[in-house]
Design a protein around this motif. Structure first.
Motif, mmCIF file in Angstrom:
data_model
loop_
_atom_site.group_PDB
_atom_site.id
_atom_site.type_symbol
_atom_site.label_atom_id
_atom_site.label_comp_id
_atom_site.label_asym_id
_atom_site.label_seq_id
_atom_site.Cartn_x
_atom_site.Cartn_y
_atom_site.Cartn_z
ATOM 1 N N GLY A 81 0.799 -1.219 0.000
ATOM 2 C CA GLY A 81 0.000 0.000 0.000
ATOM 3 C C GLY A 81 0.828 1.264 0.000
ATOM 4 O O GLY A 81 0.670 2.137 -0.867
ATOM 5 N N LEU A 82 1.729 1.398 0.977
ATOM 6 C CA LEU A 82 2.564 2.586 1.062
ATOM 7 C C LEU A 82 3.544 2.648 -0.105
ATOM 8 O O LEU A 82 3.788 3.728 -0.657
ATOM 9 C CB LEU A 82 3.321 2.609 2.389
ATOM 10 C CG LEU A 82 4.294 3.772 2.603
ATOM 11 C CD1 LEU A 82 3.577 5.107 2.506
ATOM 12 C CD2 LEU A 82 5.013 3.638 3.939
ATOM 13 N N GLY A 83 4.102 1.499 -0.487
ATOM 14 C CA GLY A 83 5.021 1.480 -1.622
ATOM 15 C C GLY A 83 4.361 1.971 -2.892
ATOM 16 O O GLY A 83 4.954 2.715 -3.679
ATOM 17 N N THR A 84 3.103 1.569 -3.098
ATOM 18 C CA THR A 84 2.358 2.026 -4.270
ATOM 19 C C THR A 84 2.104 3.521 -4.203
ATOM 20 O O THR A 84 2.262 4.251 -5.203
ATOM 21 C CB THR A 84 1.024 1.266 -4.375
ATOM 22 O OG1 THR A 84 1.287 -0.139 -4.495
ATOM 23 C CG2 THR A 84 0.225 1.737 -5.565
ATOM 24 N N LEU A 121 -3.746 -5.508 -6.217
ATOM 25 C CA LEU A 121 -4.008 -4.068 -6.125
ATOM 26 C C LEU A 121 -2.736 -3.262 -6.377
ATOM 27 O O LEU A 121 -2.763 -2.228 -7.056
ATOM 28 C CB LEU A 121 -4.586 -3.734 -4.752
ATOM 29 C CG LEU A 121 -6.032 -4.177 -4.503
ATOM 30 C CD1 LEU A 121 -6.403 -4.021 -3.032
ATOM 31 C CD2 LEU A 121 -6.990 -3.359 -5.373
ATOM 32 N N SER A 122 -1.618 -3.740 -5.848
ATOM 33 C CA SER A 122 -0.345 -3.050 -6.070
ATOM 34 C C SER A 122 0.029 -3.075 -7.545
ATOM 35 O O SER A 122 0.407 -2.042 -8.124
ATOM 36 C CB SER A 122 0.768 -3.713 -5.248
ATOM 37 O OG SER A 122 0.507 -3.625 -3.870
ATOM 38 N N LEU A 123 -0.072 -4.236 -8.153
ATOM 39 C CA LEU A 123 0.321 -4.371 -9.557
ATOM 40 C C LEU A 123 -0.542 -3.498 -10.464
ATOM 41 O O LEU A 123 -0.042 -2.890 -11.414
ATOM 42 C CB LEU A 123 0.217 -5.842 -9.971
ATOM 43 C CG LEU A 123 0.954 -6.246 -11.257
ATOM 44 C CD1 LEU A 123 2.438 -5.952 -11.126
ATOM 45 C CD2 LEU A 123 0.730 -7.726 -11.535
ATOM 46 N N ALA A 124 -1.826 -3.420 -10.180
ATOM 47 C CA ALA A 124 -2.730 -2.615 -10.998
ATOM 48 C C ALA A 124 -2.351 -1.135 -10.954
ATOM 49 O O ALA A 124 -2.351 -0.439 -11.979
ATOM 50 C CB ALA A 124 -4.175 -2.805 -10.525
ATOM 51 N N HIS A 125 -2.001 -0.619 -9.773
ATOM 52 C CA HIS A 125 -1.634 0.789 -9.643
ATOM 53 C C HIS A 125 -0.233 1.055 -10.178
ATOM 54 O O HIS A 125 0.002 2.090 -10.817
ATOM 55 C CB HIS A 125 -1.719 1.222 -8.178
ATOM 56 C CG HIS A 125 -3.119 1.452 -7.696
ATOM 57 N ND1 HIS A 125 -3.643 2.709 -7.501
ATOM 58 C CD2 HIS A 125 -4.115 0.586 -7.388
ATOM 59 C CE1 HIS A 125 -4.901 2.611 -7.085
ATOM 60 N NE2 HIS A 125 -5.206 1.329 -7.003
ATOM 61 N N LEU A 126 0.694 0.136 -9.919
ATOM 62 C CA LEU A 126 2.069 0.335 -10.376
ATOM 63 C C LEU A 126 2.166 0.326 -11.894
ATOM 64 O O LEU A 126 3.028 0.987 -12.473
ATOM 65 C CB LEU A 126 2.981 -0.757 -9.796
ATOM 66 C CG LEU A 126 3.209 -0.719 -8.290
ATOM 67 C CD1 LEU A 126 4.068 -1.893 -7.859
ATOM 68 C CD2 LEU A 126 3.855 0.591 -7.863
#
Length: 223
Positions: A81-84, A121-126
């Motif tokens: 979450g924070l990394g994204t 969720l991370s992959l989608a935003h990244l």
């Protein structure tokens, strides 16, 4: 830098690190995100703003700035979450800079119950914010430590060492050749920059997923 906020994790990462990693170049809190991607993504305004402030100070001191390499795990809530959120903040603040995310995929056996949601969720935003995404699998890294390095007890420190060597050999690569027309006349003309590597490997915006391989190669049955 690893996007962890807990002081214990920060201390482990910086144990034996270079002397330039001072107190003014790290940020930590007493709590994490509770393995919740949404919690790490939405409730991190202070952490994100502080990280961006420190990054700006580092960029201003650079003589030749090429881009960002964001290291993060996507199993828990803080790394994912924070990394994204930090990656998106870097894209907004430095729209013309290269950004590469190195993400560690969770164990297939499961680390936390919501790890699949956190990872997706991370992959989608990244995919929208990053120029390239280097995907490393915990299962494969564990096998390398257990079978290739013959370690009886594999720890995250051992896995991080394998990741560090692979990243160094890939991103701090060998010299590039000026003339390839004649093997006898080829000369070295400086090292390939971070931007050159990203531009060649991720030349199309729809193809951003990257995989690292170390040589010598071994058969998959040998792992």
């Amino acid at each position: 830098r690893e996007r962890e906020r807990e002081a214990r994790e920060i201390g482990c990462l910086l144990c034996g690190a270079c002397v330039w990693v001072g107190q003014d170049r790290q940020y930590c809190q007493k709590r994490g995100a509770g393995n919740n991607w949404a919690n790490g993504y939405t409730s991190c305004r202070e952490a994100c703003a502080k990280a961006l402030e420190m990054v700006r100070a580092e960029v201003e001191m650079c003589d030749d700035f090429c881009g960002f390499l964001v290291l993060m795990s996507v199993a828990g809530g803080t790394g994912s979450g924070l990394g994204t959120r930090v990656t998106e903040a870097l894209r907004d603040a430095f729209p013309k800079s290269f950004i590469v995310n190195q993400i560690v995929w969770p164990y297939s056996t499961g680390e936390v119950i919501v790890q699949n949601f956190n990872a997706i969720l991370s992959l989608a935003h990244l995919y929208r914010a990053s120029d390239g995404i280097i995907v490393l699998l915990n299962d494969e890294l564990h096998k390398v430590c257990a079978t290739m390095l013959k370690l009886k007890t594999v720890t995250f420190r051992h896995i991080n060492e394998v990741v560090g060597r692979d990243l160094a050999s890939t991103l701090c690569s060998a010299e590039k050749l000026c003339d390839q027309s004649d093997l006898k006349d080829m000369q070295l003309c400086g090292s390939s920059s971070f931007g050159d590597i990203v531009a060649h490997l991720c030349s199309h915006p729809d193809y951003k997923l990257l995989k690292m391989r170390s040589v010598p190669q071994v058969l998959s049955l040998s792992l």
